[in-house]
Design a protein around this motif. Structure first.
Motif, PDB file in Angstrom:
ATOM      1  N   THR A   1       0.396   7.943  -9.673  1.00 45.80           N
ATOM      2  CA  THR A   1       0.509   9.399  -9.615  1.00 45.80           C
ATOM      3  C   THR A   1      -0.353   9.974 -10.729  1.00 45.80           C
ATOM      4  O   THR A   1      -0.406   9.413 -11.819  1.00 45.80           O
ATOM      5  CB  THR A   1       1.947   9.872  -9.848  1.00 45.80           C
ATOM      6  OG1 THR A   1       2.331   9.486 -11.171  1.00 45.80           O
ATOM      7  CG2 THR A   1       2.901   9.264  -8.858  1.00 45.80           C
ATOM      8  N   PRO A   2      -1.092  11.055 -10.481  1.00 43.73           N
ATOM      9  CA  PRO A   2      -1.890  11.661 -11.563  1.00 43.73           C
ATOM     10  C   PRO A   2      -0.991  12.306 -12.618  1.00 43.73           C
ATOM     11  O   PRO A   2       0.196  12.480 -12.410  1.00 43.73           O
ATOM     12  CB  PRO A   2      -2.727  12.708 -10.863  1.00 43.73           C
ATOM     13  CG  PRO A   2      -2.747  12.296  -9.438  1.00 43.73           C
ATOM     14  CD  PRO A   2      -1.419  11.662  -9.189  1.00 43.73           C
TER      15      PRO A   2
ATOM     16  N   VAL B   1       3.534   3.663  -5.152  1.00 39.49           N
ATOM     17  CA  VAL B   1       2.761   4.445  -6.112  1.00 39.49           C
ATOM     18  C   VAL B   1       3.433   4.309  -7.476  1.00 39.49           C
ATOM     19  O   VAL B   1       4.633   4.560  -7.603  1.00 39.49           O
ATOM     20  CB  VAL B   1       2.734   5.955  -5.735  1.00 39.49           C
ATOM     21  CG1 VAL B   1       1.689   6.696  -6.568  1.00 39.49           C
ATOM     22  CG2 VAL B   1       2.474   6.151  -4.246  1.00 39.49           C
TER      23      VAL B   1
ATOM     24  N   PRO C   1      -1.259  14.488  -5.643  1.00 38.03           N
ATOM     25  CA  PRO C   1       0.108  14.741  -5.185  1.00 38.03           C
ATOM     26  C   PRO C   1       0.566  16.163  -5.560  1.00 38.03           C
ATOM     27  O   PRO C   1      -0.076  16.813  -6.355  1.00 38.03           O
ATOM     28  CB  PRO C   1       0.949  13.709  -5.908  1.00 38.03           C
ATOM     29  CG  PRO C   1       0.000  12.656  -6.324  1.00 38.03           C
ATOM     30  CD  PRO C   1      -1.303  13.351  -6.567  1.00 38.03           C
TER      31      PRO C   1
ATOM     32  N   ARG D   1      -8.749  10.616  -0.928  1.00 40.99           N
ATOM     33  CA  ARG D   1      -7.551  10.713  -1.765  1.00 40.99           C
ATOM     34  C   ARG D   1      -7.152  12.168  -1.981  1.00 40.99           C
ATOM     35  O   ARG D   1      -8.004  13.035  -2.040  1.00 40.99           O
ATOM     36  CB  ARG D   1      -7.821  10.062  -3.127  1.00 40.99           C
ATOM     37  CG  ARG D   1      -7.846   8.553  -3.087  1.00 40.99           C
ATOM     38  CD  ARG D   1      -7.964   7.991  -4.486  1.00 40.99           C
ATOM     39  NE  ARG D   1      -9.271   8.230  -5.053  1.00 40.99           N
ATOM     40  CZ  ARG D   1      -9.513   8.462  -6.338  1.00 40.99           C
ATOM     41  NH1 ARG D   1      -8.509   8.534  -7.205  1.00 40.99           N
ATOM     42  NH2 ARG D   1     -10.736   8.632  -6.777  1.00 40.99           N
ATOM     43  N   GLU D   2      -5.852  12.409  -2.114  1.00 45.80           N
ATOM     44  CA  GLU D   2      -5.413  13.761  -2.466  1.00 45.80           C
ATOM     45  C   GLU D   2      -4.567  13.702  -3.737  1.00 45.80           C
ATOM     46  O   GLU D   2      -3.936  12.687  -4.031  1.00 45.80           O
ATOM     47  CB  GLU D   2      -4.614  14.421  -1.336  1.00 45.80           C
ATOM     48  CG  GLU D   2      -3.230  13.849  -1.118  1.00 45.80           C
ATOM     49  CD  GLU D   2      -2.346  14.710  -0.195  1.00 45.80           C
ATOM     50  OE1 GLU D   2      -2.494  15.944  -0.155  1.00 45.80           O
ATOM     51  OE2 GLU D   2      -1.486  14.121   0.484  1.00 45.80           O
TER      52      GLU D   2
ATOM     53  N   ARG E   1      -4.241  18.874  -3.301  1.00 43.71           N
ATOM     54  CA  ARG E   1      -3.271  19.064  -2.223  1.00 43.71           C
ATOM     55  C   ARG E   1      -3.084  20.534  -1.868  1.00 43.71           C
ATOM     56  O   ARG E   1      -3.022  20.887  -0.699  1.00 43.71           O
ATOM     57  CB  ARG E   1      -1.928  18.450  -2.611  1.00 43.71           C
ATOM     58  CG  ARG E   1      -0.829  18.741  -1.609  1.00 43.71           C
ATOM     59  CD  ARG E   1       0.439  18.000  -1.902  1.00 43.71           C
ATOM     60  NE  ARG E   1       0.266  16.568  -1.646  1.00 43.71           N
ATOM     61  CZ  ARG E   1       1.257  15.688  -1.713  1.00 43.71           C
ATOM     62  NH1 ARG E   1       2.482  16.085  -2.019  1.00 43.71           N
ATOM     63  NH2 ARG E   1       1.030  14.411  -1.461  1.00 43.71           N
TER      64      ARG E   1
ATOM     65  N   GLY F   1      -1.866   7.832   0.567  1.00 41.81           N
ATOM     66  CA  GLY F   1      -2.326   8.712  -0.508  1.00 41.81           C
ATOM     67  C   GLY F   1      -3.568   9.501  -0.152  1.00 41.81           C
ATOM     68  O   GLY F   1      -4.170  10.122  -1.022  1.00 41.81           O
TER      69      GLY F   1
ATOM     70  N   PRO G   1       0.801  -1.229   0.000  1.00 39.23           N
ATOM     71  CA  PRO G   1       0.000   0.000   0.000  1.00 39.23           C
ATOM     72  C   PRO G   1       0.834   1.280   0.000  1.00 39.23           C
ATOM     73  O   PRO G   1       0.304   2.346  -0.296  1.00 39.23           O
ATOM     74  CB  PRO G   1      -0.831  -0.121   1.287  1.00 39.23           C
ATOM     75  CG  PRO G   1      -0.895  -1.578   1.555  1.00 39.23           C
ATOM     76  CD  PRO G   1       0.440  -2.121   1.111  1.00 39.23           C
TER      77      PRO G   1
ATOM     78  N   ASP H   1       6.135   5.733  -0.369  1.00 34.52           N
ATOM     79  CA  ASP H   1       5.834   6.690   0.694  1.00 34.52           C
ATOM     80  C   ASP H   1       6.757   6.459   1.880  1.00 34.52           C
ATOM     81  O   ASP H   1       6.997   5.330   2.277  1.00 34.52           O
ATOM     82  CB  ASP H   1       4.400   6.518   1.181  1.00 34.52           C
ATOM     83  CG  ASP H   1       3.387   7.129   0.231  1.00 34.52           C
ATOM     84  OD1 ASP H   1       3.797   7.906  -0.650  1.00 34.52           O
ATOM     85  OD2 ASP H   1       2.198   6.811   0.374  1.00 34.52           O
TER      86      ASP H   1
ATOM     87  N   ARG I   1      -1.794   2.313  -6.369  1.00 36.50           N
ATOM     88  CA  ARG I   1      -1.999   3.752  -6.594  1.00 36.50           C
ATOM     89  C   ARG I   1      -1.126   4.248  -7.744  1.00 36.50           C
ATOM     90  O   ARG I   1      -0.035   3.756  -7.949  1.00 36.50           O
ATOM     91  CB  ARG I   1      -1.631   4.538  -5.330  1.00 36.50           C
ATOM     92  CG  ARG I   1      -2.667   4.436  -4.230  1.00 36.50           C
ATOM     93  CD  ARG I   1      -2.310   5.359  -3.091  1.00 36.50           C
ATOM     94  NE  ARG I   1      -1.167   4.883  -2.350  1.00 36.50           N
ATOM     95  CZ  ARG I   1      -0.257   5.667  -1.775  1.00 36.50           C
ATOM     96  NH1 ARG I   1      -0.347   6.988  -1.904  1.00 36.50           N
ATOM     97  NH2 ARG I   1       0.742   5.161  -1.099  1.00 36.50           N
TER      98      ARG I   1
END
Lengths: 637, 637
Positions: A636-637, A568, B637, B634-635, B571, B542, A565, A593, A634
């Motif tokens: 990253t956007p 990412v 990054p 969720r946020e 964020r 996350g 978990p 993380d 997860r």
């Protein structure tokens, strides 16, 4: 009248000689089948067929042999498939011994179920809903057909015909069970097999009768329960088989008896029951040209694949019913995804392809086969998952066996009969559904034809075919499935020249006159990709799965810098494939993380360090001890 | 010898007249307490005190009155706190009636427990581990002390003193229960209260004896079980109280009897049992100046707050034991976080502050009080959560009552005695722990002093104090707690001028000579913030929680554009506070995943649209029907 239709090739006409499936099938033959035989012996499944009278003891619920014939039958079926393609006298003799036990257990009138013979005499066909009587009959019939087709012996086929004839008498109009049907579907698809093996139309009629009886009001199971004086159906209780039975509509949905099957349009209830029912419906639609059954199948398929299918091909997210949850409710940690249900999906998808000629069904079949089915057994073939969750908090591991031992022999019979899923033939030629090194032999236009196939699939997308046997110029259509993940990017050459092909329902259609030695090369793009789920699937929000070809990957803690978990995957990062020890790993760019904070909660964003995230195929997880695992990671956007 | 120490003020000397707590306390008085009285009447808790002989019926497990005195006692305790500050003759009479029932149920020798008097006569003190006998005794004692201090009547105090005297005889050296202790801690802290109320040293000695007996080898509970012929302890079984008892080490940890309490350093087992034990340890450390007990408390505290505390102040993540899970194992959907456990944390934290003078304990107390405690009751005060998960899939709602009815009266007795948590006094002056409009009256340096407090807390960080009563110049230290979320940013003025203050253990220390009319203003920063958890907490990876002042917020589906898992908080986005209907909402900039894809799985990233995400205080959730909810969102990054 139905048109001449597509069929699978006989097992003996298909050769599988690849590096992916062949070792696994050999493991099934040399380890899984003997292991299962030993377990059935220890568990009492064989001994129960001696029919020593015993009383039903509620305190020893697991020991009540309520569906034990099905375990024996699935073991015989798997062994028979082995015997169809492999010379194994020892196994042949073991199967014969098991059949002798069944012969001894069969009653004068053809009845064959030790629970109702030895434990509850006089009660046969009075608890169709829960007692798994017709379910066992179905597995016995499947075993009888498989044994006959593999060995030519009719020892078991004769037994199951006599039993099927009795069932016909019981359930046909005017019989004591008129209007009835089974609480766990299975016999319907088995009867179609029996019809095909024997040509006896009565078996097909019986299959249709049971199928169409289902879910009609007034509800047979209600009347039957009332006759038994059983009120548990309405209050909820444990059935003798250890299945918790609920009340009302949800109960009916549990075994898909909530509505006539032709009117059903949502995949609901116990997933294995559903798959076996839908499989029979597809068989009947094919054999009878029954448009109503076909359309019901298509509606149910759409509902399943657009709202209730795990990315691994697993189905049945709700552990409380071993079945379907609400649309888009596909939790990863608690998801059930029973091995048997994914196997059932393979059965149904295969029949839908044969019915429709559409490759989209094989896309799902392949997804289930390489992922949610294969994960059901350990690498050494002797430990099993009943449920196949898509994430683990580190506590999940495979078991040696189960009291309810449906999954291990089901997996064995699928892998030992894998031949039937690779190719399909019709009057126009050959359909290649799966890419498996080996060959197919079949008759076409009066000729004997053999097509050899060779590849490093599923790790390599370069697949070669050669016409290795053809006596004369051979006008024939060769259809090659273009997997959904390869759409628009597959390249075909014939004898070294790129062939602009047409496509039809997901197949590249190569319609020409072939000659011995002709060589076709299909190249499928095998770049690893990130997969996202529909945002309505809340458990996967913000997460990706890694897929390469048909293989869905997962991330295991043992390969990585931190519990899963905390990892990412970078949305636009490189995905690198590393092939070693017979399988791929994908290495994704990402973040981990950390490090840990000072206190438990802080207002500062958690810092993250770059890391390489290593995946393994999902089917291969849980072979190296316990640890966190996730298919969905997860991003990253 | 212990130094003169800090104490809470008497309830009657503290006035609470604010807009946050006062209406809630009035709801407890006018709705919750009568509702609970009615439920205790319906449930048979009162009637059981008539001691009609009845047999123990295993099939009616919930109806066995095994800890019913505790329900009655907590109700009396809560009602007594109301009577301490409110004139309510009807309630006074109802309490007197309940005490009459208890008086009638008390045996000649002082014994008072209807289960062992009417259901299992002759078995008293033979199942300390599971039968909750001393637990009930503890609640009766707490009720007796509360009733006496509130009303001056000794009716119940006399009853519980006689019972405590009997317990002393049983457990003191040479007595039949020598070496014993309770399976659910409670009586230890109650005995300290009884000692303080009566001055009778024997009660303090008995508390220490029971505390130090705990967890010593050979284990009392093993010997006791053997005497009972009870082997269930080792195999696991349901106890008559409906509690599943496990075997071995985990069993001992369940009730914290795995090691002598002075050697314990990890918060383990059933969370309420742990909180009551640790509270008694802090009490004893204070009364006796016992450094060993103090250090054990400090170790246990550190373990709890750094590895096992929800951001809401909830504790006890593991539903299977109603207790602590592994470090950092704080799941949101399945997290237990029993209301009673958060209340127990308030009890312990308050005692730790009194013991150490450190505001860090009140930071946790306030976190629990405004969040994980308050969420336990509905806005109208008549529906309850037993567990308080930090996320809901839309199926969670409060219940009207519980068969095991520990939480509702526990919440009532906490809110009705909230006065004791607001201020603490010592020889140097006044400590302000909580910001609640009202006043505190106390003696200092021979004077009667009253300090008034006024604010719109927890919504507004501007808090004013005024010395409204002081006859002469008043040298006194006023300590104002600086909450952890306000560190370094709090401003203090005295009579309009900014005062550079020193800080000590989390308090602003204002040491001066005061006069009537002096006015202190404390301004705490109240900007909403995003909170992140230690990355070792995998369930929150996350994700962020929204907090403003002491209030932890959550996101409910009813206020937002989509089910909560599809929302993402930006964020660096603005967090805007909107105050309406008596509470804050925070509006966060963010994204909503969507729209739905074509199929269930795709390789394209899920598109997201900007959206405003609206929060409500966590305590206020589940008052507007069912829907998805999450504290952790969720946020980006």
């Amino acid at each position: 009248m139905p048109a001449p239709h597509r069929t699978s090739l006989h097992l003996a006409d298909v050769q599988i000689a690849d590096e992916f499936w062949s070792p696994r099938r050999e493991t099934v033959r040399t380890r899984t089948i003997p292991h299962q035989e030993a377990r059935l012996r220890e568990g009492g499944q064989f001994e129960a067929l001696l029919l020593k009278p015993r009383s039903h003891d509620d305190d020893d619920r697991e020991r009540v042999p309520i569906f034990w014939e099905s375990d024996v039958a699935k073991w015989i079926e798997a062994a028979s498939y082995v015997l169809a393609t492999t010379d194994d006298p020892e196994l042949d003799a073991a199967v014969d011994k098991a059949i002798e036990l069944l012969a001894g257990a069969q009653q004068q009138d053809g009845y064959l179920n030790n629970y109702f013979t030895a434990v509850k005499p006089g009660k046969r066909f009075t608890d169709l809903r829960d007692a798994h009587e017709l379910y066992c009959a179905g597995h016995l019939i499947e075993a009888g057909v498989a044994h006959y087709e593999a060995t030519g012996k009719t020892t078991l086929l004769d037994i199951v015909r006599r039993y099927a004839d009795l069932i016909w008498l019981e359930f046909s109009p005017g019989g004591p069970c008129e209007g009835g049907y089974d609480g766990h579907q299975e016999v319907e698809l088995a009867l179609v097999k029996l019809y095909r093996a024997t040509g006896e139309r009565r078996y097909l009629d019986l299959s249709l009768l049971l199928t169409d009886n289902r879910g009609k009001a007034p509800f047979y199971f209600d009347a039957e329960a009332e006759r038994r004086g059983d009120t548990g159906y309405f209050g909820g209780e444990w059935s003798p088989g250890g299945v918790y039975v609920r009340s009302g509509q949800r109960d009916r949905e549990y075994n898909q008896s909530h509505a006539p099957v032709r009117e059903q349009d949502k995949a609901v209830g116990h997933a294995v029951r559903a798959m076996y029912q839908y499989s029979a419906m597809a068989d009947l639609a094919l054999e009878l040209g029954d448009q109503g059954l076909r359309e019901a199948c298509e509606r149910l398929w759409d509902d399943l694949v657009t709202t209730k299918l795990y990315v691994t091909g697993g189905i049945g997210a709700d552990p409380s019913i071993e079945g379907f949850g609400k649309p888009y409710d596909l939790p990863d940690h608690t998801g059930y995804a029973e091995t048997c249900a994914a196997i059932g999906l393979v059965f149904w998808a295969h029949r839908m392809m044969i019915l429709t000629g559409d490759a989209k069904y094989v896309d799902v079949l392949e997804r289930a086969l390489y992922n949610g089915v294969l994960s059901g057994a350990s690498a050494d073939g002797t430990k099993y998952f009943y449920g196949n969750p898509l994430a683990s908090d580190g506590t999940v591991e495979r078991s040696d066996w189960f009291d309810c031992a449906c999954c291990p022999p089901n997996l064995a019979r699928l892998l030992t009969s894998l031949e039937q899923y690779v190719y399909v033939a019709d009057t126009e030629g050959l359909w290649v559904n799966l890419y498996v090194t080996g060959s197919a032999r079949f008759a076409h236009g009066g000729q004997r034809v053999t097509v050899a196939q060779e590849s490093g699939y599923p790790w390599d997308g370069a697949i070669a075919f050669e016409i290795t046997e053809a006596e004369a110029p051979l006008p024939m259509t060769l259809r090659l499935r273009l997997p959904d993940w390869a759409t628009g990017a597959a390249v075909v050459t014939v004898n070294g020249k790129v062939l602009p092909y047409t496509t039809d329902k997901g197949y590249a259609v190569l319609d020409r006159t072939w000659a011995r030695g002709d060589r076709v090369e299909l190249t499928l793009p095998m770049a690893p990709t990130l997969v996202r789920a529909d945002p309505r699937v809340t458990s996967t929000a913000g997460k990706v799965a890694v897929q390469r070809g048909p293989i869905v990957h997962c991330v295991e803690e043992v390969d990585n810098a931190a519990p899963v978990p905390r990892l990412v995957i970078a949305r636009s990062g490189e995905l690198r494939t590393e092939h070693a020890d017979g399988q791929d790993a994908i290495i994704a760019e990402g973040l981990v993380d950390g490090p840990p904070s000072d206190g438990l909660y802080a207002t500062e964003p958690v810092s993250a360090e770059p890391t390489a995230i290593r995946t393994v195929p999902y089917y291969a997880w849980a072979n190296r001890g316990k640890g966190t695992m996730a298919v969905w990671v997860r991003e990253t956007p």
